[in-house]
Each structure stands twice: as structure tokens, then as C-alpha cells.
Design a protein around this motif. Sequence first.
Motif, PDB file in Angstrom:
ATOM      1  N   LEU A  19       0.889  -1.310   0.080  1.00  0.00           N
ATOM      2  CA  LEU A  19       0.093   0.050  -0.015  1.00  0.00           C
ATOM      3  C   LEU A  19       0.669   1.267  -0.120  1.00  0.00           C
ATOM      4  O   LEU A  19       0.553   2.286  -0.639  1.00  0.00           O
ATOM      5  CB  LEU A  19      -0.808   0.023   1.224  1.00  0.00           C
ATOM      6  CG  LEU A  19      -1.995   1.246   1.465  1.00  0.00           C
ATOM      7  CD1 LEU A  19      -2.889   1.505   0.126  1.00  0.00           C
ATOM      8  CD2 LEU A  19      -2.461   1.029   2.551  1.00  0.00           C
ATOM      9  N   GLY A  20       1.877   1.266   0.736  1.00  0.00           N
ATOM     10  CA  GLY A  20       2.596   2.346   0.844  1.00  0.00           C
ATOM     11  C   GLY A  20       3.464   2.781  -0.394  1.00  0.00           C
ATOM     12  O   GLY A  20       3.393   3.688  -1.058  1.00  0.00           O
ATOM     13  N   ALA A  21       3.958   1.561  -1.273  1.00  0.00           N
ATOM     14  CA  ALA A  21       4.597   1.639  -2.475  1.00  0.00           C
ATOM     15  C   ALA A  21       3.550   1.902  -3.600  1.00  0.00           C
ATOM     16  O   ALA A  21       3.993   2.854  -4.400  1.00  0.00           O
ATOM     17  CB  ALA A  21       5.278   0.410  -3.021  1.00  0.00           C
ATOM     18  N   ALA A  22       2.354   1.502  -3.430  1.00  0.00           N
ATOM     19  CA  ALA A  22       1.248   1.942  -4.461  1.00  0.00           C
ATOM     20  C   ALA A  22       0.974   3.341  -4.381  1.00  0.00           C
ATOM     21  O   ALA A  22       0.890   4.102  -5.418  1.00  0.00           O
ATOM     22  CB  ALA A  22       0.060   1.096  -4.473  1.00  0.00           C
ATOM     23  N   ILE A  23       0.789   4.018  -3.080  1.00  0.00           N
ATOM     24  CA  ILE A  23       0.502   5.423  -3.040  1.00  0.00           C
ATOM     25  C   ILE A  23       1.525   6.172  -3.310  1.00  0.00           C
ATOM     26  O   ILE A  23       1.695   7.449  -3.966  1.00  0.00           O
ATOM     27  CB  ILE A  23       0.061   5.705  -1.722  1.00  0.00           C
ATOM     28  CG1 ILE A  23      -1.315   5.184  -1.390  1.00  0.00           C
ATOM     29  CG2 ILE A  23      -0.139   7.198  -1.200  1.00  0.00           C
ATOM     30  CD1 ILE A  23      -1.918   5.123  -0.070  1.00  0.00           C
ATOM     31  N   ARG A  24       2.838   5.760  -3.031  1.00  0.00           N
ATOM     32  CA  ARG A  24       4.051   6.575  -3.534  1.00  0.00           C
ATOM     33  C   ARG A  24       4.177   6.639  -5.065  1.00  0.00           C
ATOM     34  O   ARG A  24       4.428   7.845  -5.512  1.00  0.00           O
ATOM     35  CB  ARG A  24       5.265   5.948  -2.829  1.00  0.00           C
ATOM     36  CG  ARG A  24       6.653   6.409  -3.364  1.00  0.00           C
ATOM     37  CD  ARG A  24       7.652   5.049  -3.641  1.00  0.00           C
ATOM     38  NE  ARG A  24       8.993   5.726  -3.716  1.00  0.00           N
ATOM     39  CZ  ARG A  24       9.991   5.951  -2.664  1.00  0.00           C
ATOM     40  NH1 ARG A  24       9.622   5.677  -1.351  1.00  0.00           N
ATOM     41  NH2 ARG A  24      11.043   6.007  -3.155  1.00  0.00           N
ATOM     42  N   TYR A  25       3.980   5.559  -5.784  1.00  0.00           N
ATOM     43  CA  TYR A  25       4.019   5.830  -6.969  1.00  0.00           C
ATOM     44  C   TYR A  25       2.971   6.408  -7.724  1.00  0.00           C
ATOM     45  O   TYR A  25       3.000   6.882  -8.863  1.00  0.00           O
ATOM     46  CB  TYR A  25       4.369   4.293  -7.813  1.00  0.00           C
ATOM     47  CG  TYR A  25       5.440   3.961  -7.631  1.00  0.00           C
ATOM     48  CD1 TYR A  25       6.730   4.413  -8.258  1.00  0.00           C
ATOM     49  CD2 TYR A  25       6.056   2.845  -6.568  1.00  0.00           C
ATOM     50  CE1 TYR A  25       7.924   3.972  -7.797  1.00  0.00           C
ATOM     51  CE2 TYR A  25       7.289   2.459  -6.223  1.00  0.00           C
ATOM     52  CZ  TYR A  25       8.318   3.040  -6.915  1.00  0.00           C
ATOM     53  OH  TYR A  25       9.797   2.588  -6.519  1.00  0.00           O
ATOM     54  N   ARG A  26       1.654   6.339  -7.157  1.00  0.00           N
ATOM     55  CA  ARG A  26       0.556   7.049  -7.838  1.00  0.00           C
ATOM     56  C   ARG A  26       0.860   8.597  -7.670  1.00  0.00           C
ATOM     57  O   ARG A  26       0.589   9.191  -8.294  1.00  0.00           O
ATOM     58  CB  ARG A  26      -0.746   6.596  -7.044  1.00  0.00           C
ATOM     59  CG  ARG A  26      -2.018   7.510  -7.339  1.00  0.00           C
ATOM     60  CD  ARG A  26      -3.189   6.789  -6.578  1.00  0.00           C
ATOM     61  NE  ARG A  26      -4.550   7.396  -6.897  1.00  0.00           N
ATOM     62  CZ  ARG A  26      -4.802   8.608  -6.464  1.00  0.00           C
ATOM     63  NH1 ARG A  26      -4.102   8.928  -5.258  1.00  0.00           N
ATOM     64  NH2 ARG A  26      -5.804   9.025  -6.864  1.00  0.00           N
ATOM     65  N   THR A  27       1.184   8.757  -6.599  1.00  0.00           N
ATOM     66  CA  THR A  27       1.836  10.165  -6.376  1.00  0.00           C
ATOM     67  C   THR A  27       2.868  10.793  -7.169  1.00  0.00           C
ATOM     68  O   THR A  27       2.597  11.870  -7.768  1.00  0.00           O
ATOM     69  CB  THR A  27       2.130  10.720  -4.680  1.00  0.00           C
ATOM     70  OG1 THR A  27       1.342  10.269  -3.803  1.00  0.00           O
ATOM     71  CG2 THR A  27       2.295  11.921  -4.500  1.00  0.00           C
ATOM     72  N   LYS A  28       3.665  10.021  -7.410  1.00  0.00           N
ATOM     73  CA  LYS A  28       4.896  10.194  -8.323  1.00  0.00           C
ATOM     74  C   LYS A  28       4.135  10.246  -9.900  1.00  0.00           C
ATOM     75  O   LYS A  28       4.528  11.267 -10.422  1.00  0.00           O
ATOM     76  CB  LYS A  28       5.801   8.991  -8.351  1.00  0.00           C
ATOM     77  CG  LYS A  28       7.168   9.284  -9.234  1.00  0.00           C
ATOM     78  CD  LYS A  28       8.036   8.269  -9.150  1.00  0.00           C
ATOM     79  CE  LYS A  28       9.067   8.519  -9.985  1.00  0.00           C
ATOM     80  NZ  LYS A  28      10.309   7.409  -9.952  1.00  0.00           N
ATOM     81  N   ILE A  29       3.384   9.626 -10.429  1.00  0.00           N
ATOM     82  CA  ILE A  29       2.744   9.718 -11.280  1.00  0.00           C
ATOM     83  C   ILE A  29       2.089  10.740 -11.754  1.00  0.00           C
ATOM     84  O   ILE A  29       1.861  11.513 -12.835  1.00  0.00           O
ATOM     85  CB  ILE A  29       2.051   8.227 -12.077  1.00  0.00           C
ATOM     86  CG1 ILE A  29       2.839   7.284 -11.958  1.00  0.00           C
ATOM     87  CG2 ILE A  29       1.043   8.590 -13.259  1.00  0.00           C
ATOM     88  CD1 ILE A  29       2.253   5.825 -12.131  1.00  0.00           C
ATOM     89  N   ARG A  30       1.135  11.196 -10.543  1.00  0.00           N
ATOM     90  CA  ARG A  30       0.276  12.505 -10.667  1.00  0.00           C
ATOM     91  C   ARG A  30       1.127  13.731 -10.739  1.00  0.00           C
ATOM     92  O   ARG A  30       0.885  14.516 -11.548  1.00  0.00           O
ATOM     93  CB  ARG A  30      -0.625  12.421  -9.342  1.00  0.00           C
ATOM     94  CG  ARG A  30      -1.590  13.706  -9.191  1.00  0.00           C
ATOM     95  CD  ARG A  30      -2.362  13.490  -8.123  1.00  0.00           C
ATOM     96  NE  ARG A  30      -3.205  14.914  -7.968  1.00  0.00           N
ATOM     97  CZ  ARG A  30      -2.957  15.920  -7.411  1.00  0.00           C
ATOM     98  NH1 ARG A  30      -1.723  16.029  -6.893  1.00  0.00           N
ATOM     99  NH2 ARG A  30      -3.730  16.951  -7.323  1.00  0.00           N
ATOM    100  N   VAL A  31       2.489  13.794 -10.165  1.00  0.00           N
ATOM    101  CA  VAL A  31       3.237  14.789 -10.035  1.00  0.00           C
ATOM    102  C   VAL A  31       3.600  14.976 -11.635  1.00  0.00           C
ATOM    103  O   VAL A  31       3.843  16.036 -12.220  1.00  0.00           O
ATOM    104  CB  VAL A  31       4.220  14.724  -9.037  1.00  0.00           C
ATOM    105  CG1 VAL A  31       5.333  15.669  -9.426  1.00  0.00           C
ATOM    106  CG2 VAL A  31       3.886  15.024  -7.670  1.00  0.00           C
ATOM    107  N   ARG A  32       4.049  13.845 -12.243  1.00  0.00           N
ATOM    108  CA  ARG A  32       4.701  13.872 -13.411  1.00  0.00           C
ATOM    109  C   ARG A  32       3.679  14.285 -14.501  1.00  0.00           C
ATOM    110  O   ARG A  32       3.851  15.187 -15.510  1.00  0.00           O
ATOM    111  CB  ARG A  32       5.161  12.520 -13.913  1.00  0.00           C
ATOM    112  CG  ARG A  32       5.872  12.389 -15.285  1.00  0.00           C
ATOM    113  CD  ARG A  32       5.830  10.905 -15.701  1.00  0.00           C
ATOM    114  NE  ARG A  32       4.700  10.269 -15.864  1.00  0.00           N
ATOM    115  CZ  ARG A  32       4.503   8.887 -16.031  1.00  0.00           C
ATOM    116  NH1 ARG A  32       5.512   8.006 -15.899  1.00  0.00           N
ATOM    117  NH2 ARG A  32       3.435   8.476 -16.251  1.00  0.00           N
ATOM    118  N   ASP A  33       2.376  13.910 -14.395  1.00  0.00           N
ATOM    119  CA  ASP A  33       1.442  14.345 -15.419  1.00  0.00           C
ATOM    120  C   ASP A  33       1.165  15.759 -15.016  1.00  0.00           C
ATOM    121  O   ASP A  33       0.890  16.650 -15.923  1.00  0.00           O
ATOM    122  CB  ASP A  33       0.079  13.672 -14.813  1.00  0.00           C
ATOM    123  CG  ASP A  33       0.303  12.163 -15.378  1.00  0.00           C
ATOM    124  OD1 ASP A  33       1.005  11.851 -15.978  1.00  0.00           O
ATOM    125  OD2 ASP A  33      -0.771  11.198 -14.864  1.00  0.00           O
TER     126      ASP A  33
END
Length: 381
Positions: free
Chosen positions: A158-172
Motif C-alpha cells: 500500500l505504501g509503495a502503491a500510494i508513493r508511485y501514484r503520487t509520483k505519476i500524478r506529479v509527473r502528469d
Amino acid sequence: MATNALRSLWAEPRPARPSDRRPRDWALVAVLICWSVLEAALREDMAPLPLLLVAVLAVVAPLPWRRTHPLVVSAVAFGTVTVVDLVRVLTGSQGTLPSSVAATLLITYALFRWGSGREAASGLGVILLWLAITCVAETGSVAEMVAGYAFFLFAAALGAAIRYRTKIRVRDIDQAKARERELLARELHDTVAHHVSGIAIQAQAGRAVAASHPERAIEALAVIEDAATRTLTELRAIVGVLRSAQDTEFAPRPSVAEVERFATEGRTRPRVEVRLSGELDDLSPAVGAAIYRLAQESVTNARRHARHATRVTVAVTGDTDQVRLTVDDDGSAAGGRAPAGYGLVGMRERAALLGGTFHAGPAAARGWRVEAVLPRTGAPR
């Protein structure tokens, strides 16, 4: 490929701007400690109370630093509970405090949410070691052991998923900002730069003829005034769109019919001739605006860079499927043209965004040719 993926995960940096300690973190610490004391007072099947309280303090107290120092907090918390479970194995005592288990789940989540790749891998090793020892200390069934591993692996995932979801959102968001900057730069170049170039050219011409032909200098000043007024109007329109909170496009959009405004009288050099032919009705607004901007930039470039040019010909032809723009000048090829700048880059991008083609280069006989072909309805978004 697997080796490269593991190396990439190992080299993963920490997420930027982790949240610092918050009042709710201290409230969480207080709640967990009170829960632990109350449970220790009510339950009898527990390990030695001082040992459990030390474990609770070691796990719960570092929670406010779990975002900024995830590996240190994990090492302190899981290292302490590992020692406690080893004591339990040696003494044969049973029982743990659920509050400490809840805290370790939060720490596991934070390790994979806020830690670097090296920190997450190192912390995972400590967690797995503790899980193996605590399973021996608890002497539970295989199902309970599997459930324990599943809980902590779920927290890590869960921590890794939220981390990469946030990373993708920042990239977008960054990509959207870059696209908006490109659009704004293209609009400013195609509108303001066009008029400012015309102002500079007319100012140079007026200065050259001011002494011998004052009346022509006055005409040049009139042209400068008109160009400055148009520039101010378009700047206000762009600023109005940027200040608006609504999702709107740059407006009003020019159309193909307005290309005729580039035509000049014979006394202006180079003379600009405009020819519109074919089916030019019912064009997509984006295509019409693009033809206008492409013609505008091409005429500006011809005036600035075509040496000894006497004529610039702008031709727009439409048929059932596409519309074609050609801009030719009869300037000298001696010395070449200025190197490709933002103008040609913006023109090429504008045509590509609509699914069209763009070419600019020396003409077969003399001068320079710009040619763009766009579909009538534009490219699908």
C-alpha cells in the motif's frame, strides 16, 4: 531486464518534500500509549509488563519521525520488538499488545511510502527477520503465520502503491504545465512577435526616409501605431484568458478569411499578395486559426530574412479533405537564411498537433518556400 529493474528500485530516491511532524502524530502516540497501558492492566496472559512497556515506547514514540527518517524509525521499532520476542522465546512467555502491532504496520507503510529504495530494502530485511522470530514466539498455526506476513506485506504494498501514484500524478502535472508553456510561447510568438517585428521594420524604414520623404515617415508611424494597437489588444486577450479561472481557449480565434489582411499595397516592399481558392468554408476553427498563424509567421520571416525580396505570395487552397498553405518569396539566397529559431519550431508543432505536415526550405528556382498541409477537421484529440 530483471536485474535492471532491481537496480532501478535500489537506486530509487526518497520522495520530495515529506511531511514533517504534525499535531495529529503526537495525538496518535498518546492514543496508542493509553491503549497499551489500559490493555496491560486488564489482561493477565501477558509477557512481563516492564518488557512490554519498553517495546511499546520503542515502537510508538518514533512514529512522528516515520516520514522524515523511515529507516531509522523502522530499525529502532523492529529491532526492539525482535529483542522482546527473543526474550519471549527464551522465557516461554506469551502475549503482545495490539497497539504495538498497529504501530509497526504504520511504520511498514511509511518505510515504503517515504523511504528510498535502499532504505526500503534494508527495512524489509529487518521486518522479515522479526516476523520469523515472532511466529516462533507466538506458536500459532500456519494460517496465523501466513496472515501475519500478509498484513505486513499489504502495508508495504500500500505504501509503495500510494508513493508511485503520487509520483505519476506529479509527473502528469509537470507535463501539463510544460504543454501549457509551449502553447503560451507559441501564441505569444505568433501574435506579439509578429507585430513587434512589423513595428521594428517600419521604424527602420521611417528613420531611413525621414529626412528625404517626411510624408513616408508619417505613413510609417501610422503603421506602427496600428500594429501597436493590435499587439496591445491581443496581449490583453491572452492575459484575460490566463487570469480566468474557467477552462477556456485563446479567443477570439482568427480564421482563414483574415489571411487577406496580410496583403499590402504595391509601395510597400516586399509586396504581399494573398490568394484564397477552393473550399474554405466549414473549416475546423483550430485549422482556420492554424492557417492564419502559419501565414502570419511566414510573412514575418520573409520580411525579416528575405534579402532583396520584392514579392511574397501567400496561397491558401482548400479541397474536400485538406487545406494547403504555400508562402513563397523571391528573396536572394546569398548568405542563406537565419538559422531555425522558435518560429519554425512553433510552426512545425502547430501543424503536427493537427495531424498535418510542414516544410520550409529554399524554393526550386529562387527564394524561400513554406508549405503546410492540414486536414480540414484537424487531428483527433
